[in-house]
Design an enzyme around this catalytic site. Structure first.
Site, mmCIF file in Angstrom:
data_model
loop_
_atom_site.group_PDB
_atom_site.id
_atom_site.type_symbol
_atom_site.label_atom_id
_atom_site.label_comp_id
_atom_site.label_asym_id
_atom_site.label_seq_id
_atom_site.Cartn_x
_atom_site.Cartn_y
_atom_site.Cartn_z
ATOM 1 N N LYS A 280 55.382 -28.886 24.406
ATOM 2 C CA LYS A 280 54.526 -30.025 24.066
ATOM 3 C C LYS A 280 55.361 -31.123 23.404
ATOM 4 C CE LYS A 280 50.228 -27.431 23.114
ATOM 5 N NZ LYS A 280 49.316 -28.094 24.043
ATOM 6 N N ARG A 354 44.156 -18.940 28.322
ATOM 7 C CA ARG A 354 43.435 -18.187 29.351
ATOM 8 C C ARG A 354 44.178 -16.899 29.721
ATOM 9 N NH1 ARG A 354 43.777 -23.362 33.187
ATOM 10 N NH2 ARG A 354 43.800 -24.307 31.113
HETATM 11 N N1 BES Z 1 45.873 -25.089 22.705
HETATM 12 C C1 BES Z 1 45.867 -26.007 23.788
HETATM 13 C C2 BES Z 1 44.581 -26.808 23.867
HETATM 14 C C3 BES Z 1 44.356 -27.814 22.770
HETATM 15 C C4 BES Z 1 44.740 -29.119 22.927
HETATM 16 C C5 BES Z 1 43.696 -27.438 21.634
HETATM 17 C C6 BES Z 1 44.503 -30.028 21.935
HETATM 18 C C7 BES Z 1 43.467 -28.353 20.643
HETATM 19 C C8 BES Z 1 43.849 -29.648 20.804
HETATM 20 C C9 BES Z 1 46.013 -25.250 25.099
HETATM 21 O O1 BES Z 1 46.759 -24.088 25.049
HETATM 22 C C10 BES Z 1 46.705 -26.160 26.047
HETATM 23 O O2 BES Z 1 47.825 -26.475 25.815
HETATM 24 N N2 BES Z 1 46.006 -26.578 27.085
HETATM 25 C C11 BES Z 1 46.532 -27.463 28.041
HETATM 26 C C12 BES Z 1 46.154 -26.964 29.407
HETATM 27 C C13 BES Z 1 46.874 -27.646 30.523
HETATM 28 C C14 BES Z 1 48.340 -27.280 30.495
HETATM 29 C C15 BES Z 1 46.265 -27.216 31.830
HETATM 30 C C16 BES Z 1 45.944 -28.833 27.783
HETATM 31 O O3 BES Z 1 44.790 -28.934 27.392
HETATM 32 O O4 BES Z 1 46.678 -29.812 27.938
HETATM 33 MN MN MN Z 2 48.828 -24.481 25.302
#
Ligand code: BES
Ligand code: MN
Ligand code: ZN
Length: 496
Positions: A280, A354
């Protein structure tokens, strides 16, 4: 903290702070007594007009003639009945007053206050919950007390003034609100703890201490070798890159006969989500410590259920891992086999929630549950869709979806239903494996839910995406304790 429903004379009750909610209608008896003792102060405040017009407008008075040191008059505005949301706001405002440092004892008068679709016990429970959550401070990582967290005493006693015939029912309501508030605060603390302290092992320890505190709770903690034996290839793919060992936490609550099928609560416990190899960006990355708030919410709900002595069985299942990049980390393109045999092509290592949840959902099936609810900070897309106000709700069962929606409206911990469906499910096709772990452009929270739905076919299931609701950003940043209020309300309704 002690919460008591008491039939008493408000003028001679010695507390640091007396809060009187002044309704728009005729003056109820305790307020009339207060008015007489203070030579017409309450009536004068009403007559001045300020009290009638604004919800929550408050006078801070130090009148002679009563035993309380301070008196706050809080208005309900000019409406006949408050909405539930307005009452929650007012309760929070009262909580803010009485939890200010230096106030050790407080009493609240709610006589004559009307709230839509709520009786006095509902109002009392909400008030206790607001005061418990309003008392929450997270200061354990500060080395010395700050100025606003000085050594002055904090609230130790809250009395709710009522009629003698109401004492029993309102005391039960206060206890209920307190139990839920404690569940919420427990959850917030775990969310606020830094990721170097709140590791999977720490979460497991928290579950074990809960179990030690109650004969109705039992904890079991699985480590990596057992996960391997169970074939949890999807979960293990997420933990591959970190030096911090994973845990699978199972916390059981027994409130009914052994033969009663449990409700399973499954919580995402990613104690830090760096994204893995799909790293990230660094802005606000510290906040990815709250990626275990689903797990914390499940543990907090079990705490509340235990304090509430709910007459049902529950099983909390928490896959707890850290998602990190390293030479051992899972790569985009890797194909892994989940516990149920499904092969998954991991296209994005940041879609890790997931992966741990799918194996936990398969594991949940072993309990032959009457329903399974998973709770997860699953997608940024859900924050885009619903913001910070409502959690995303997905379900394969109409009745369960309605129950959860209604529990959200009543508790104020609200949800909004989003769809599942074949057309979305098709976005998860992989040319190389049974399933891809991301669904491409569009409807990111829906395709994430569809992914989970593939592993939840054998039971009634709902999924709560709390990415937007579990955490508050900005100046007062911190964990909110959601969806403990929602789940506690849902379970209470199931207990009636
Ligand atoms: N933990 C994150 C989701 C999240 C994002 C929670 C912002 C709280 C605030 C999750 O694991 C994630 O990174 N999801 C990705 C999925 C994508 C790669 C398909 C996302 O939401 O960008
Ligand atoms: Mn994630
Ligand atoms: Zn995550």
């Amino acid at each position: 903290m002690e919460y008591r429903a008491l039939a008493l004379d408000v003028t001679s009750h010695a507390v640091d702070c007396l809060v009187a909610v002044v309704p728009s209608g005729p003056m109820p008896a305790p307020l009339a007594a207060l008015d007489r003792a203070t030579e017409g102060l309450v009536e004068a405040a009403r007559a001045a007009g300020e009290l009638a017009r604004f919800l929550g407008w408050s006078h801070n008075l130090r009148p002679p003639g009563i035993a309380a040191k301070r008196l706050f008059l809080v208005s309900t505005g000019d409406k006949e009945a408050l909405t539930r949301d307005q009452w929650r706001k007012l309760a929070a405002a009262i909580a803010e007053r009485v939890t200010g440092r230096g106030i050790e004892s407080a009493a609240v008068i709610l006589e004559g206050v009307a709230v839509e679709d709520s009786d006095r016990t509902d109002c009392a429970a909400r008030l206790a919950e607001a005061v418990v959550t309003g008392s929450y401070r997270f200061a354990e990582c500060k080395s010395k007390a700050s100025e606003d967290e000085d050594n002055r005493p904090s609230l130790a006693r809250l009395d709710l003034v009522c009629a003698p015939e109401e004492v029993a029912s309102l005391q039960a309501a206060l206890d209920r609100g307190q139990a839920i508030g404690e569940g919420i605060n427990f959850t917030r603390r775990l969310g606020d703890l830094p990721p170097n302290i709140c590791t999977p092992a720490y979460l497991a320890g928290a579950a074990q201490s809960l179990a030690e505190s109650s004969p109705r709770l039992t904890a079991r903690v699985l480590e990596e070798p057992e996960m391997r034996e169970l074939g949890m290839g999807a979960l293990l793919a997420v933990t591959a890159g970190t030096a911090t060992p994973p845990r699978l936490i199972v916390l059981e609550y027994r409130g009914a006969a052994e033969s009663d099928p449990p409700i399973a609560l499954v919580g995402k416990g990613v104690t830090f989500d760096s994204g893995g190899i799909c790293l990230k960006p660094s802005a606000n990355l510290d906040e990815m410590k709250y990626d275990m708030c689903g797990a914390a919410g499940v543990l907090g709900t079990l705490l509340a259920a235990d304090r509430l002595r709910l007459p049902l069985n529950l099983v909390g299942i928490v896959p707890a891992v850290e998602n990190m990049p390293s030479g051992n980390a899972t790569r985009p393109g890797d194909i892994v086999t989940a516990m149920d045999g499904t092969t998954i092509e991991i296209l994005n290592t940041d879609a890790e929630g997931r992966l741990i949840l799918c194996d936990a959902l398969t594991y949940a099936g072993r309990y032959r549950p009457s329903a399974v609810i998973d709770v997860a900070t699953l997608t940024g897309a859900c924050v885009v869709a619903l913001g910070h106000h409502r959690s995303g709700l997905f379900s394969n069962d109409e009745a369960l979806a309605v129950e959860l929606f209604e529990a959200g409206e009543r508790s104020g911990d609200k949800v909004w239903r989003l769809p599942l469906g074949e057309e979305y499910d098709e976005q998860l096709k992989s040319p190389f494996a049974d399933l891809a772990n991301v669904g491409g452009k569009g409807a990111g929270s829906v395709t994430a839910a569809c992914f989970l739905g593939r592993f939840a076919k054998d039971y009634r299931w709902a999924h709560l995406d709390i990415a937007g609701t579990a955490w508050k950003s900005g100046e007062k940043k911190g964990a909110t304790g959601r969806p403990v209020g929602l789940l506690a309300e849902f379970l209470l309704n199931r207990s009636r």
